[in-house]
Design a protein around this motif. Structure first.
Motif, PDB file in Angstrom:
ATOM      1  N   THR A   1       9.030 -19.716 -36.294  1.00  0.00           N
ATOM      2  CA  THR A   1       9.263 -20.934 -36.099  1.00  0.00           C
ATOM      3  C   THR A   1      10.158 -21.377 -35.691  1.00  0.00           C
ATOM      4  OG1 THR A   1       7.297 -22.463 -36.895  1.00  0.00           O
ATOM      5  CG2 THR A   1       6.535 -20.608 -35.197  1.00  0.00           C
ATOM      6  N   TYR A   2      10.729 -22.623 -34.972  1.00  0.00           N
ATOM      7  CA  TYR A   2      11.641 -23.626 -35.716  1.00  0.00           C
ATOM      8  C   TYR A   2      11.137 -24.464 -37.283  1.00  0.00           C
ATOM      9  CZ  TYR A   2      14.826 -27.329 -35.945  1.00  0.00           C
ATOM     10  OH  TYR A   2      16.376 -28.182 -36.925  1.00  0.00           O
ATOM     11  N   TYR A   3      10.060 -24.965 -36.838  1.00  0.00           N
ATOM     12  CA  TYR A   3       8.816 -25.861 -37.531  1.00  0.00           C
ATOM     13  C   TYR A   3       9.308 -24.655 -39.176  1.00  0.00           C
ATOM     14  CZ  TYR A   3       4.756 -27.534 -40.206  1.00  0.00           C
ATOM     15  OH  TYR A   3       4.147 -27.947 -41.072  1.00  0.00           O
ATOM     16  N   GLY A   4       8.706 -23.859 -39.074  1.00  0.00           N
ATOM     17  CA  GLY A   4       8.758 -23.100 -40.455  1.00  0.00           C
ATOM     18  C   GLY A   4       9.869 -23.056 -41.234  1.00  0.00           C
TER      19      GLY A   4
ATOM     20  N   ILE B   1      16.096 -36.188 -25.693  1.00  0.00           N
ATOM     21  CA  ILE B   1      17.309 -37.506 -25.609  1.00  0.00           C
ATOM     22  C   ILE B   1      17.233 -38.183 -24.152  1.00  0.00           C
ATOM     23  CG2 ILE B   1      18.175 -35.812 -23.823  1.00  0.00           C
ATOM     24  CD1 ILE B   1      20.988 -36.902 -25.142  1.00  0.00           C
ATOM     25  N   ASP B   2      16.326 -38.018 -22.940  1.00  0.00           N
ATOM     26  CA  ASP B   2      15.663 -38.888 -21.709  1.00  0.00           C
ATOM     27  C   ASP B   2      14.661 -39.810 -22.967  1.00  0.00           C
ATOM     28  OD1 ASP B   2      17.584 -37.961 -20.110  1.00  0.00           O
ATOM     29  OD2 ASP B   2      15.427 -36.641 -19.359  1.00  0.00           O
ATOM     30  N   GLU B   3      14.040 -39.497 -24.123  1.00  0.00           N
ATOM     31  CA  GLU B   3      13.036 -40.758 -24.185  1.00  0.00           C
ATOM     32  C   GLU B   3      13.784 -41.228 -24.730  1.00  0.00           C
ATOM     33  OE1 GLU B   3       9.054 -40.457 -26.655  1.00  0.00           O
ATOM     34  OE2 GLU B   3       9.858 -38.610 -25.818  1.00  0.00           O
ATOM     35  N   ILE B   4      14.931 -40.473 -25.821  1.00  0.00           N
ATOM     36  CA  ILE B   4      15.890 -41.947 -26.352  1.00  0.00           C
ATOM     37  C   ILE B   4      16.436 -42.906 -25.966  1.00  0.00           C
ATOM     38  CG2 ILE B   4      17.802 -41.682 -28.341  1.00  0.00           C
ATOM     39  CD1 ILE B   4      16.746 -38.580 -28.904  1.00  0.00           C
TER      40      ILE B   4
ATOM     41  N   GLU C   1      20.357 -31.318 -33.345  1.00  0.00           N
ATOM     42  CA  GLU C   1      19.695 -31.091 -31.910  1.00  0.00           C
ATOM     43  C   GLU C   1      19.347 -29.676 -32.421  1.00  0.00           C
ATOM     44  OE1 GLU C   1      22.145 -30.641 -27.868  1.00  0.00           O
ATOM     45  OE2 GLU C   1      23.399 -31.671 -29.811  1.00  0.00           O
ATOM     46  N   ILE C   2      18.450 -29.725 -31.477  1.00  0.00           N
ATOM     47  CA  ILE C   2      18.184 -28.485 -31.631  1.00  0.00           C
ATOM     48  C   ILE C   2      17.577 -28.015 -30.214  1.00  0.00           C
ATOM     49  CG2 ILE C   2      16.244 -28.855 -33.424  1.00  0.00           C
ATOM     50  CD1 ILE C   2      14.061 -29.033 -32.156  1.00  0.00           C
ATOM     51  N   GLU C   3      16.962 -27.090 -29.486  1.00  0.00           N
ATOM     52  CA  GLU C   3      16.937 -26.677 -28.530  1.00  0.00           C
ATOM     53  C   GLU C   3      16.514 -27.605 -27.594  1.00  0.00           C
ATOM     54  OE1 GLU C   3      13.605 -24.764 -30.058  1.00  0.00           O
ATOM     55  OE2 GLU C   3      15.550 -24.582 -30.865  1.00  0.00           O
ATOM     56  N   GLY C   4      16.987 -27.819 -26.234  1.00  0.00           N
ATOM     57  CA  GLY C   4      16.648 -28.474 -25.280  1.00  0.00           C
ATOM     58  C   GLY C   4      16.866 -29.716 -24.882  1.00  0.00           C
TER      59      GLY C   4
END
Length: 365
Positions: free
Chosen positions: A126-129, A327-330, A356-359
């Motif tokens: 995963t991205y986390y891993g 980004i909307d939350e930021i 930056e990652i996906e989405g």
């Protein structure tokens, strides 16, 4: 080792039915691998207690090998070779049960590689891993450790890249000959590893990356290391085979906790239940293997936190955490315009503070 002897080490090592155990039996009985090569078939069969079928296979293969050609092949491919009798043979590996008698490698092997940690995990990371493997590898490399892995897709690739990102040493252990780069998309990574460490294998040149080779590869990964870290692994993962070898070899086993709902966390979580040390930063590992963290790592983190930032950059940097945020939350939390937030995010990325990652999500490095 003198080339006149090396050609016989290469030749015996090329015979598929002569593993380390039989190799050392020959060495012990005949006193030298050269003498073993010159011995009569009947005597060799008796020493190795061979069945007729295995004896037939071994001697058919042996009769087709020309030692001088094996030496030429090494020179032609510019491959370095170490035998168990060479002074530079890796110290950690030498102490395992039946260490590989011959190692083939591109790059360099140095004494400081004895201070090493292996980082392994799933190919379907995963991205986390991948993020955790890369960060942990980076911090351990900054602390002066060599990072060992298998150059597979996923966690292995992330581990190598982490060490390389801070000019650290890293060693890739292959399940094929060093003249085959597997997976092929890691060809460029392989070149970078050779320049900052080594690509290494116990398999002769021209050996293909076949399934049965990888458990043997995993034994070498753990054998080279003081300890093995499992980042993400399913219940029947090859990474767990590496962890089992580490335990057999008397090495430390560490595991990174993951999402309890992910099947890729089951392997690491089971290791923790069985007594592996839970790890969430490099200090956990350094304390266990008794290697002090050099001041330079702490200084690097201080420099990073105190990088000259504008007030707007500080505001957004404080909003972003290690968990991905949209980004909307930021924009909503910062009360800044969308255009200004995009500008500030780009500046923080250029300063290597966020990624930056996906989405359209961002996280702190």
């Amino acid at each position: 080792m003198k080339e006149n002897s090396l050609k016989y080490w290469l030749s015996w090592n090329k015979i598929s039915d002569i593993g380390p155990k039989r190799f050392y039996k020959l060495l012990e009985y005949f006193g030298s691998i050269d003498a073993a090569w010159q011995a009569k078939s009947g005597e060799i069969s008796k020493v190795l207690n061979l069945s007729s079928n295995i004896a037939t296979r071994i001697f058919e293969e042996k009769n087709n090998i020309i030692p001088e050609q094996e030496l030429d092949l090494i020179h032609k491919n510019k491959v370095n070779v170490l035998t168990i009798e060479d002074i530079l043979y890796p110290e950690n590996l030498k102490t395992i049960h039946y260490p590989p008698p011959v190692l083939y490698f591109h790059g360099t092997i140095v004494e400081s590689d004895k201070n090493s940690i292996s980082i392994v995990g799933t190919r379907k990371a995963t991205y986390y891993g991948k993020m955790v493997a890369e960060k942990l590898s980076k911090d351990l490399a900054l602390a002066g450790l060599t990072i060992i892995s298998g150059m597979a897709r996923g966690i292995d690739t992330a581990a190598h890249k982490g060490a390389l990102s801070v000019n650290g040493r890293t060693i890739a252990v292959l399940g094929c000959g060093v003249d085959h780069i597997y997976p092929p998309e890691n060809r460029r990574l392989a070149q970078e590893i050779q320049e900052s460490g080594a690509i290494i294998s116990e398999f002769p040149l021209s050996t293909l990356p076949e399934r049965q080779n990888f458990p043997r590869r995993n034994r070498i990964i753990s054998g080279l290391s003081l300890g093995t870290v499992v980042v993400e692994a399913a219940e029947k993962s090859g990474a767990l085979i590496t962890a089992d070898f580490a335990l057999e070899q008397g090495r430390e086993v560490f595991a990174i906790p993951g999402n309890i709902n992910s099947p890729l966390s089951n392997g690491a979580h089971n290791l923790i239940k069985q007594g592996a040390k839970l790890v969430d930063n490099c200090q956990d590992i350094l304390e266990e293997i008794h290697i002090a963290l050099p001041q330079k790592t702490a200084e690097n983190e201080m420099v990073k936190e105190n990088t000259s930032l504008t007030e707007e950059e500080k505001t957004i940097y404080q909003i972003i955490t290690k968990e991905p945020i949209q980004i909307d939350e930021i924009i909503g939390v910062s009360k800044l315009s969308a255009g200004k937030v995009s500008e500030v995010l780009l500046n923080l990325e250029l300063k290597d503070l966020i990624r930056e990652i996906e989405g359209k999500r961002f996280l702190k490095l």
